[in-house]
Enzyme design. Structure first.
Site, PDB file in Angstrom:
ATOM      1  N   CYS A 270      -1.032  -6.484   1.552  1.00  0.00           N
ATOM      2  CA  CYS A 270      -2.448  -6.321   0.959  1.00  0.00           C
ATOM      3  C   CYS A 270      -3.602  -6.838   2.258  1.00  0.00           C
ATOM      4  CB  CYS A 270      -2.412  -6.055  -0.279  1.00  0.00           C
ATOM      5  SG  CYS A 270      -4.052  -5.575  -1.547  1.00  0.00           S
TER       6      CYS A 270
ATOM      7  N   HIS B 116       1.993  -3.483  -2.888  1.00  0.00           N
ATOM      8  CA  HIS B 116       2.285  -4.641  -3.327  1.00  0.00           C
ATOM      9  C   HIS B 116       3.902  -4.583  -3.547  1.00  0.00           C
ATOM     10  CE1 HIS B 116      -1.375  -7.558  -3.627  1.00  0.00           C
ATOM     11  NE2 HIS B 116      -1.415  -5.479  -3.758  1.00  0.00           N
TER      12      HIS B 116
ATOM     13  N   GLU C  47       5.368  -6.334  -4.414  1.00  0.00           N
ATOM     14  CA  GLU C  47       6.059  -8.125  -5.628  1.00  0.00           C
ATOM     15  C   GLU C  47       5.657  -7.438  -6.857  1.00  0.00           C
ATOM     16  OE1 GLU C  47       3.393  -8.237  -3.134  1.00  0.00           O
ATOM     17  OE2 GLU C  47       1.822  -8.053  -4.606  1.00  0.00           O
TER      18      GLU C  47
END
Ligand code: NAG
Length: 352
Positions: A154, A266, A268
């Site tokens: 990002c 993202h 994660e």
């Protein structure tokens, strides 16, 4: 032959329909021109596993801003857990460290993660300057045969785009907050080291289901990418995605000659962020994707042989010296929180 044609046709039809399915709108021919006509996952084989380093350590750059208290910086714990889940440990690199300290941490890490967030991307801002210094160290290391992977997520991808284009206004504005999306692979995706390293079903899931968590206002348009020859020499565009209004932005980049990857999405968040005000994909497929992308990046780091001088130096730098804070705890129903847990760091620079 008939099977093959049928398969290609199915993929083409699926790709043409995807944007419509995702956001109920049609896209321009200009956008479709960049999308691959065949399934990128068909191109194999995978590079063999390299276990040169069984104790990989990844540096994560901290940044100022919410949820860090004034004067402090933070790292969202989800990035740490994500890397730990793939067998790595983390050393925080404080954005406001002196250069010598940044270089000392670079020397003990086997890869760098530039995380998401909201830091300002312009020279004179310490986050940007430190990121730039680290990226220059990584480029130089790779030029010298020292394989040092870098991943930007990002804001981290945007940071890499600004640094490698040397254009501080290269980013555009997109309507992609809380907009999980499928990846539309480009015709260059077939050459992607990342995609060829992921299991084929994960590559297909990323293409066919909106499991990549997109949550951004800035982004990189294909037009801006094409206008900057330096950026095109460095990166290949692996995928595009569509924002809520149907505008295409680059969602995955990969270095042509350097082990750099960047995702506007993202990986994660799927497994480690739980805020109910975002539509983070938590399906089994999404979690598997998250883990496989972590496995990829940590496998890259296992090729690097940077090492602390001794175990005490390593201990002193590890994130285990800090305690994550429960930043996701709500005080009232409906309160918006970005991260479940975060690490906070006091001002790091001695000199400034
Ligand atoms: C930087 O990128 C933007 C977006 O593509 C472009 O409009 C601008 O002309 C570029 N600036 C320079 C100095 O190249």
């Amino acid at each position: 032959m008939v099977m093959r044609v049928a398969k290609v046709l199915t993929v083409v039809v699926a790709l043409l329909l995807l944007p419509t399915v995702a956001y109920g709108i049609r896209t321009s021919a200009k956008f479709e021109a960049h999308i691959a006509a065949a399934d990128a996952s068909l191109e194999r084989p995978v590079r063999p596993v390299n276990d040169a380093n069984l104790r990989p350590i990844i540096g994560i750059l901290s940044q100022p801003g919410d949820p860090a208290p004034d004067g402090q910086s933070y790292i969202a714990a989800s990035y740490v857990k994500w890397l730990e889940s793939a067998g790595a440990r983390v050393v925080p690199i404080f954005y406001d460290m002196d250069i010598e300290d940044i270089e000392r941490r670079f020397a003990v890490t086997n890869g760098l993660l530039l995380p998401g967030g909201g830091a300002t991307l312009a020279p004179g801002h310490r986050f940007y300057d430190s990121a730039r210094h680290l990226v220059e160290l990584a480029l130089k290391a790779n030029d010298n045969g020292d394989y040092y992977p870098v991943h930007g997520t990002c804001l981290g991808m945007e940071t890499l785009a600004v640094i490698l284009s040397s254009n501080y206004t290269i980013l555009g504005t997109f309507d992609a907050e809380d907009a999980p999306a499928p990846l539309l692979y480009t015709d260059e995706a077939a050459a992607s080291h990342l995609l060829r390293s992921l299991p084929p079903d994960v590559v297909a899931d990323l293409q066919n289901k909106p499991i990549a968590m997109e949550n951004h206002m800035n982004g990189l348009a294909m037009a801006a990418f094409l206008e900057n020859p330096a950026l095109g020499r460095f990166f290949r565009v692996v995928s595009l995605s569509l924002d809520k209004s149907g505008s295409a932005y680059i969602s995955t980049l990969e270095g042509r000659n350097y082990p750099f990857t960047a995702t506007q999405w993202h990986p994660e968040k799927n497994a480690f962020e739980w805020t109910p005000h975002l539509r983070i994909p938590h399906s089994t497929d999404a979690i598997r994707m998250s883990q496989e992308v972590a496995n990829f990046f940590v496998a890259e780091a296992r090729r690097n042989l940077h090492k602390a001088k001794n175990i005490l130096e390593e201990d002193d730098m590890l994130i285990y010296n800090f305690k994550p804070v429960f930043t996701g705890k709500h005080e009232y129903v409906g309160e918006e929180k970005d991260f479940e847990q975060a690490y906070f760091f006091e001002r790091a620079s001695r000199g400034r």
